[in-house]
Design a protein around this motif. Structure first.
Motif, PDB file in Angstrom:
ATOM      1  N   GLN A 291     -95.223  -7.502  24.758  1.00 10.09           N
ATOM      2  CA  GLN A 291     -94.985  -8.421  23.642  1.00 10.09           C
ATOM      3  C   GLN A 291     -94.837  -9.873  24.068  1.00 10.09           C
ATOM      4  OE1 GLN A 291     -91.836  -5.501  22.164  1.00 10.09           O
ATOM      5  NE2 GLN A 291     -92.525  -6.371  20.225  1.00 10.09           N
TER       6      GLN A 291
ATOM      7  N   HIS B 162     -91.624   0.658  28.308  1.00 16.88           N
ATOM      8  CA  HIS B 162     -91.385   0.217  26.930  1.00 16.88           C
ATOM      9  C   HIS B 162     -92.697   0.345  26.142  1.00 16.88           C
ATOM     10  CE1 HIS B 162     -88.929  -2.691  24.251  1.00 16.88           C
ATOM     11  NE2 HIS B 162     -90.012  -2.384  23.560  1.00 16.88           N
TER      12      HIS B 162
ATOM     13  N   ASN C  91     -87.730   3.088  26.667  1.00 18.14           N
ATOM     14  CA  ASN C  91     -87.313   2.426  25.431  1.00 18.14           C
ATOM     15  C   ASN C  91     -87.675   3.268  24.212  1.00 18.14           C
ATOM     16  OD1 ASN C  91     -86.453  -0.100  23.882  1.00 18.14           O
ATOM     17  ND2 ASN C  91     -88.521   0.227  23.080  1.00 18.14           N
ATOM     18  N   GLU C  92     -86.684   3.532  23.386  1.00 16.23           N
ATOM     19  CA  GLU C  92     -86.876   4.165  22.071  1.00 16.23           C
ATOM     20  C   GLU C  92     -87.780   5.395  22.095  1.00 16.23           C
ATOM     21  OE1 GLU C  92     -87.744   1.362  18.964  1.00 16.23           O
ATOM     22  OE2 GLU C  92     -85.792   0.406  19.149  1.00 16.23           O
TER      23      GLU C  92
ATOM     24  N   ASN D 129     -80.718   0.312  21.047  1.00 16.10           N
ATOM     25  CA  ASN D 129     -81.196  -0.751  20.165  1.00 16.10           C
ATOM     26  C   ASN D 129     -80.664  -0.480  18.765  1.00 16.10           C
ATOM     27  OD1 ASN D 129     -82.662  -1.420  22.423  1.00 16.10           O
ATOM     28  ND2 ASN D 129     -84.626  -0.662  21.626  1.00 16.10           N
TER      29      ASN D 129
ATOM     30  N   TYR E 289     -80.831  -2.046  14.766  1.00 13.17           N
ATOM     31  CA  TYR E 289     -81.265  -3.016  13.756  1.00 13.17           C
ATOM     32  C   TYR E 289     -80.607  -2.745  12.405  1.00 13.17           C
ATOM     33  CZ  TYR E 289     -84.611  -4.809  17.071  1.00 13.17           C
ATOM     34  OH  TYR E 289     -85.161  -5.393  18.180  1.00 13.17           O
TER      35      TYR E 289
ATOM     36  N   TRP F 127     -86.039  -5.295   6.087  1.00 18.61           N
ATOM     37  CA  TRP F 127     -85.113  -4.459   6.873  1.00 18.61           C
ATOM     38  C   TRP F 127     -83.699  -4.710   6.374  1.00 18.61           C
ATOM     39  CZ3 TRP F 127     -86.383  -3.877  12.811  1.00 18.61           C
ATOM     40  CH2 TRP F 127     -87.715  -3.499  12.957  1.00 18.61           C
TER      41      TRP F 127
ATOM     42  N   GLU G   1     -80.989  -4.253  22.064  1.00 16.52           N
ATOM     43  CA  GLU G   1     -81.757  -4.962  21.029  1.00 16.52           C
ATOM     44  C   GLU G   1     -80.925  -5.025  19.762  1.00 16.52           C
ATOM     45  OE1 GLU G   1     -85.825  -3.770  20.140  1.00 16.52           O
ATOM     46  OE2 GLU G   1     -86.171  -3.292  22.256  1.00 16.52           O
TER      47      GLU G   1
ATOM     48  N   TRP H 104     -82.436  -9.210  20.527  1.00 18.10           N
ATOM     49  CA  TRP H 104     -83.881  -9.309  20.493  1.00 18.10           C
ATOM     50  C   TRP H 104     -84.198 -10.523  19.668  1.00 18.10           C
ATOM     51  CZ3 TRP H 104     -87.464  -6.546  23.016  1.00 18.10           C
ATOM     52  CH2 TRP H 104     -88.803  -6.612  22.577  1.00 18.10           C
TER      53      TRP H 104
ATOM     54  N   SER I 274     -94.433  -9.243  17.463  1.00 14.64           N
ATOM     55  CA  SER I 274     -93.789  -8.038  16.945  1.00 14.64           C
ATOM     56  C   SER I 274     -94.688  -6.819  17.177  1.00 14.64           C
ATOM     57  CB  SER I 274     -93.523  -8.234  15.454  1.00 14.64           C
ATOM     58  OG  SER I 274     -93.622  -7.020  14.756  1.00 14.64           O
ATOM     59  N   THR I 275     -94.072  -5.649  17.275  1.00 14.57           N
ATOM     60  CA  THR I 275     -94.857  -4.471  17.617  1.00 14.57           C
ATOM     61  C   THR I 275     -96.003  -4.232  16.644  1.00 14.57           C
ATOM     62  OG1 THR I 275     -93.017  -3.477  18.761  1.00 14.57           O
ATOM     63  CG2 THR I 275     -94.731  -1.981  18.050  1.00 14.57           C
ATOM     64  N   HIS I 276     -95.783  -4.440  15.353  1.00 14.77           N
ATOM     65  CA  HIS I 276     -96.905  -4.235  14.439  1.00 14.77           C
ATOM     66  C   HIS I 276     -96.982  -5.288  13.347  1.00 14.77           C
ATOM     67  CE1 HIS I 276     -93.476  -2.213  12.769  1.00 14.77           C
ATOM     68  NE2 HIS I 276     -94.050  -2.150  11.597  1.00 14.77           N
TER      69      HIS I 276
ATOM     70  N   LYS J 241     -93.467 -12.988  12.578  1.00 10.59           N
ATOM     71  CA  LYS J 241     -92.147 -12.359  12.457  1.00 10.59           C
ATOM     72  C   LYS J 241     -91.396 -12.709  13.738  1.00 10.59           C
ATOM     73  CE  LYS J 241     -90.124  -7.806  11.543  1.00 10.59           C
ATOM     74  NZ  LYS J 241     -90.355  -6.357  11.681  1.00 10.59           N
TER      75      LYS J 241
ATOM     76  N   TYR K  45     -88.241 -13.626  16.322  1.00  9.26           N
ATOM     77  CA  TYR K  45     -86.894 -13.158  16.664  1.00  9.26           C
ATOM     78  C   TYR K  45     -86.176 -14.069  17.655  1.00  9.26           C
ATOM     79  CZ  TYR K  45     -87.756  -8.327  14.879  1.00  9.26           C
ATOM     80  OH  TYR K  45     -87.997  -7.208  14.105  1.00  9.26           O
TER      81      TYR K  45
HETATM   82  C1  BGP Z   1     -87.979  -2.081  18.604  1.00 10.77           C
HETATM   83  C2  BGP Z   1     -88.829  -2.237  19.829  1.00 10.77           C
HETATM   84  C3  BGP Z   1     -89.181  -3.649  20.174  1.00 10.77           C
HETATM   85  C4  BGP Z   1     -89.404  -4.556  18.987  1.00 10.77           C
HETATM   86  C5  BGP Z   1     -88.342  -4.348  17.915  1.00 10.77           C
HETATM   87  C6  BGP Z   1     -88.579  -5.107  16.630  1.00 10.77           C
HETATM   88  O1  BGP Z   1     -88.311  -0.874  18.006  1.00 10.77           O
HETATM   89  O2  BGP Z   1     -88.172  -1.673  20.945  1.00 10.77           O
HETATM   90  O3  BGP Z   1     -90.272  -3.606  21.051  1.00 10.77           O
HETATM   91  O4  BGP Z   1     -90.693  -4.483  18.567  1.00 10.77           O
HETATM   92  O5  BGP Z   1     -88.197  -3.001  17.586  1.00 10.77           O
HETATM   93  O6  BGP Z   1     -89.529  -4.468  15.829  1.00 10.77           O
HETATM   94  P1  BGP Z   1     -90.793  -5.185  15.229  1.00 10.77           P
HETATM   95  O7  BGP Z   1     -91.496  -5.793  16.397  1.00 10.77           O
HETATM   96  O8  BGP Z   1     -91.582  -4.123  14.578  1.00 10.77           O
HETATM   97  O9  BGP Z   1     -90.280  -6.183  14.277  1.00 10.77           O
END
Ligand code: BGP
Length: 472
Positions: A23, A120, A164-165, A295, A297, A343, A369, A416, A423-425, A430, A432
């Motif tokens: 990332q 990760h 990770n996760e 992590n 959120y 979220w 995170e 994070w 961002s992952t997707h 977006k 942080y």
């Molecule tokens: C977690 C991952 C991170 C990061 C984060 C935020 O699940 O470990 O890599 O991506 O979420 O999510 P996003 O990037 O989808 O906002």
């Protein structure tokens, strides 16, 4: 519970910040790096890929200098498996080792503690093509890769995170891009993959303790308290079921070396019990984490679900809650505000999560995170007034301190993210980070770094060891 006197943060509290390789680094095909599954991930049309990301690979010195200016005591980052082993196994790519040596030395120069995630999400694509985590050989490949990291960096890296996760990869692998979408990805297959990850993790923990006796290692799942939608006993039971599958399955295996009974009966009911070979459970039992990294959120809210309800993968405002007819059903929590990306925001839930982890495992806890992903505006004069991020982090830090006062052994907080990243997707819009990276989804601009208002705020928080959370 209200405390008369709130305990201070411990003296050597690891005030940090986090990133992950794919990332932030960019340089996706430079200096011998091989392809990872994230490099071949099919991104939605309106968001960028990870090819350049924040260009940290080329600008790491400047970035680390900014981390030092912010006063970070720790920096949690991941190593890209395919920089070290372009094909997952085989020949080592010395240039990959050199890059992480430079990064780690730079951090050490400023007395920033490196906290390294071994893996990760970015599995080598060469391994994916051979079945990825469904193939038991990936366990050996991971162990071999971890060994190489311990050999090369173990003299300077004393905090290691295994995977990770893992729970998010198993539950939402297709959304995250970590599983091969062309495969069937049945529950049976996914829980077999998960079993292999448990083994890989256990082997890495055992090896780490042998090779670097003064280092600490732990798992890094995504953990959050699960609320029942009502006091109806069936809803409370559904919340317990979901938590056993989403949270405790992963930590019970990592800490106690066993599958919890609710998860196991769910496997039996769904015909997805993993194939366990002789000796596997002994390996899981032998491996002992030194701490739990996690992590956080948001919390999740679920209720009972009728077995006859249609199966559907639900994404409650992108928060990733699954409906499982006969087990649980996801709901929005009407008591919580949401981010611009939908979220839920639940600082009190962090205290609850910390308490639950503490009571179940009695291990030191490290938050790896937590943060607000939202749009930022670059204003005239290179200013980013991200008061909303300060507010978000402040509320979560307050809850950390209350959890410490509840008796939780919290050793660090790494929000994070250290710097803006992809961002992952959901792309780079977006954001942080504490540090703005001047680029858009498709226009790379000059990629220059600009500390946000939250950068200066966090600097003050760290300097006062969490005593001064004021925003002025
Ligand atoms: C977690 C991952 C991170 C990061 C984060 C935020 O699940 O470990 O890599 O991506 O979420 O999510 P996003 O990037 O989808 O906002």
């Amino acid at each position: 519970m209200q405390h008369g006197r709130i305990k201070p943060f411990p003296k050597h509290f690891l005030w940090g910040a986090s990133t992950s390789a794919y990332q932030v680094e960019g340089a996706w095909n430079e200096d011998g790096k091989g392809l990872s599954v994230m490099d071949v991930f099919q991104h939605p049309k309106d968001v960028t890929d990870f090819k350049v990301a924040s260009d940290h690979y080329h600008r790491y010195k400047e970035d680390v200098a900014l981390f030092a200016e912010m006063g970070l005591k720790a920096y949690r980052f991941s190593i890209s498996w395919t920089r070290i082993y372009p094909n997952g196994v085989g020949e080592i790519n010395q240039k990959g080792i050199d890059f992480y040596n430079r990064l780690i030395n730079e951090l050490r120069k400023y007395k920033i503690e490196p906290i390294v995630t071994i893996y990760h999400f970015d599995l080598p694509y060469a391994l994916q093509k051979k079945g990825g985590w469904s193939n038991r050989e990936t366990v050996d490949a991971f162990e071999n890769y971890a060994k190489t990291l311990f050999e090369n960096f173990g003299d300077r890296v004393k905090y290691w995170l295994t995977i990770n996760e893992q729970n998010m990869m198993i539950l939402f692998g297709e959304v995250l891009g970590v599983v091969d979408r062309s495969m069937k990805n049945t529950k049976k297959e996914l829980y077999q993959q998960s079993h292999h990850m448990f083994l890989a993790q256990a082997k890495a923990m055992i090896l780490c303790h042998k090779m670097i006796p003064d280092a600490k290692i732990g798992p890094a799942p995504n953990i959050s308290s699960i609320y029942p939608i009502s006091p109806k006993p069936e809803d409370v039971l559904a919340a317990h079921t979901f938590s056993s599958l989403r949270n405790w399955l992963y930590l019970d295996a990592a800490v106690f070396g066993r599958y919890n009974s609710v998860a196991w009966s769910y496997f039996e009911k769904n015909g997805c019990t993993p194939m366990i070979q002789d000796g596997d459970m002994e390996i899981l039992k032998e491996a002992k984490p030194d701490f739990i990294a996690f992590n956080y959120y948001n919390t999740m809210t679920v209720g009972a679900s009728n077995p006859s309800e249609a199966t559907k993968n639900k994404n409650v405002d992108q928060q990733m809650v699954l409906d499982e007819p006969g087990f649980y059903k996801g709901y929005e929590n009407p008591n919580l505000d949401k981010t611009a990306f939908g979220w839920e925001i639940d600082p009190v839930g962090l205290r609850m999560t910390l308490r639950e982890l503490n009571e179940r495992y009695h291990l030191p806890l490290l938050i790896t995170e937590n943060g607000l992903g939202t749009y930022d505006t670059l204003e005239e004069g290179d200013v980013i007034n991200d008061d909303y991020r300060i507010e978000y982090l402040k509320k979560h830090i307050e809850q950390c301190q209350l959890a410490i006062s509840d008796g939780v052994n919290l050793i660090g907080y790494c929000p994070w993210s250290a710097i803006d990243l992809v961002s992952t997707h959901q792309g780079i819009s977006k954001r942080y980070g504490f540090i703005y990276v001047n680029r858009d989804e498709f226009d790379l601009k000059d990629l220059r770094r600009i500390p946000k208002k939250s950068f200066y705020w966090y600097k003050k928080v760290i300097a006062s060891n969490g005593e001064d959370l004021s925003n002025n």
